[in-house]
Design a protein around this motif. Structure first.
Motif, PDB file in Angstrom:
ATOM      1  N   TYR A  84       3.513  22.864  66.450  1.00  0.00           N
ATOM      2  CA  TYR A  84       4.828  22.451  66.919  1.00  0.00           C
ATOM      3  C   TYR A  84       5.936  23.319  66.331  1.00  0.00           C
ATOM      4  CZ  TYR A  84       3.012  18.421  69.366  1.00  0.00           C
ATOM      5  OH  TYR A  84       2.358  17.606  70.253  1.00  0.00           O
ATOM      6  N   ARG A  85       5.800  24.591  66.528  1.00  0.00           N
ATOM      7  CA  ARG A  85       6.836  25.591  66.247  1.00  0.00           C
ATOM      8  C   ARG A  85       6.357  26.885  66.882  1.00  0.00           C
ATOM      9  NH1 ARG A  85       4.641  29.236  62.832  1.00  0.00           N
ATOM     10  NH2 ARG A  85       3.611  28.630  60.905  1.00  0.00           N
ATOM     11  N   GLU A  86       7.216  27.889  66.893  1.00  0.00           N
ATOM     12  CA  GLU A  86       6.766  29.183  67.404  1.00  0.00           C
ATOM     13  C   GLU A  86       5.659  29.734  66.523  1.00  0.00           C
ATOM     14  OE1 GLU A  86       9.938  32.004  68.077  1.00  0.00           O
ATOM     15  OE2 GLU A  86      10.259  31.128  70.064  1.00  0.00           O
ATOM     16  N   MET A  87       4.747  30.434  67.131  1.00  0.00           N
ATOM     17  CA  MET A  87       3.701  31.127  66.391  1.00  0.00           C
ATOM     18  C   MET A  87       4.290  32.430  65.874  1.00  0.00           C
ATOM     19  SD  MET A  87      -0.010  32.148  67.844  1.00  0.00           S
ATOM     20  CE  MET A  87      -1.093  33.208  66.913  1.00  0.00           C
ATOM     21  N   ARG A  88       3.983  32.752  64.631  1.00  0.00           N
ATOM     22  CA  ARG A  88       4.507  33.971  63.998  1.00  0.00           C
ATOM     23  C   ARG A  88       3.390  34.991  63.828  1.00  0.00           C
ATOM     24  NH1 ARG A  88       6.609  29.899  59.629  1.00  0.00           N
ATOM     25  NH2 ARG A  88       8.355  29.011  60.771  1.00  0.00           N
ATOM     26  N   LEU A  89       3.739  36.239  63.895  1.00  0.00           N
ATOM     27  CA  LEU A  89       2.758  37.286  63.642  1.00  0.00           C
ATOM     28  C   LEU A  89       2.165  37.122  62.243  1.00  0.00           C
ATOM     29  CD1 LEU A  89       1.316  39.753  64.762  1.00  0.00           C
ATOM     30  CD2 LEU A  89       3.196  41.153  63.889  1.00  0.00           C
ATOM     31  N   SER A  90       2.960  36.652  61.311  1.00  0.00           N
ATOM     32  CA  SER A  90       2.479  36.437  59.946  1.00  0.00           C
ATOM     33  C   SER A  90       1.443  35.310  59.861  1.00  0.00           C
ATOM     34  CB  SER A  90       3.649  36.158  58.998  1.00  0.00           C
ATOM     35  OG  SER A  90       4.341  34.985  59.398  1.00  0.00           O
ATOM     36  N   ASP A  91       1.342  34.480  60.903  1.00  0.00           N
ATOM     37  CA  ASP A  91       0.316  33.428  60.946  1.00  0.00           C
ATOM     38  C   ASP A  91      -1.074  34.000  61.221  1.00  0.00           C
ATOM     39  OD1 ASP A  91       2.244  31.345  60.677  1.00  0.00           O
ATOM     40  OD2 ASP A  91       2.518  31.246  62.857  1.00  0.00           O
ATOM     41  N   VAL A  92      -1.124  35.181  61.814  1.00  0.00           N
ATOM     42  CA  VAL A  92      -2.389  35.746  62.291  1.00  0.00           C
ATOM     43  C   VAL A  92      -3.247  36.222  61.121  1.00  0.00           C
ATOM     44  CG1 VAL A  92      -3.441  37.553  63.707  1.00  0.00           C
ATOM     45  CG2 VAL A  92      -1.373  36.379  64.503  1.00  0.00           C
TER      46      VAL A  92
END
Length: 115
Positions: A84-92
């Motif tokens: 429930y938020r934007e996905m971030r490149l840093s999440d990958v």
């Protein structure tokens, strides 16, 4: 625990370019980013990406998403992870192509993926 997002090549390219994404059109429509566990991923690919090539499998550490990740009942009564938020490149955690061979998406060997 790793969870997985399947992106079409332009969606993956947009995340790499912009650093964030609201997800695929279905994610924007539903108000959260859909993920699957390893055992759920092959069915997700078959149901929502049947016959599609040029896909990418994106792995994300569920624990690192904190309270923004909710586990909710979805397909077949199973709990699915929803961000429930934007996905971030840093999440990958990692990303790799998800090839289509003879009409079936080829998931990495091991790691709990069902074929």
């Amino acid at each position: 625990m790793l969870i997985y997002k399947i992106f079409r090549a332009p969606e993956w390219a947009a995340l790499r370019e912009n650093g964030t994404t609201p997800g695929a059109p279905i994610d924007v429509q539903d108000g959260y980013v859909h993920f699957s566990t390893a055992p759920q991923a092959a069915e997700t690919a078959a149901k929502h990406f049947a016959g599609e090539d040029d896909l990418f499998l994106i792995a994300v550490d569920a624990d690192a998403l904190g309270d923004d990740l909710k586990w909710e009942v979805s397909r077949g009564g199973a709990d699915f992870p929803h961000l429930y938020r934007e996905m971030r490149l840093s999440d990958v955690h990692w990303a790799q192509p998800l090839p289509l061979e003879d009409g079936v998406h080829q998931f990495p060997a091991g790691a709990g993926f069902d074929a």
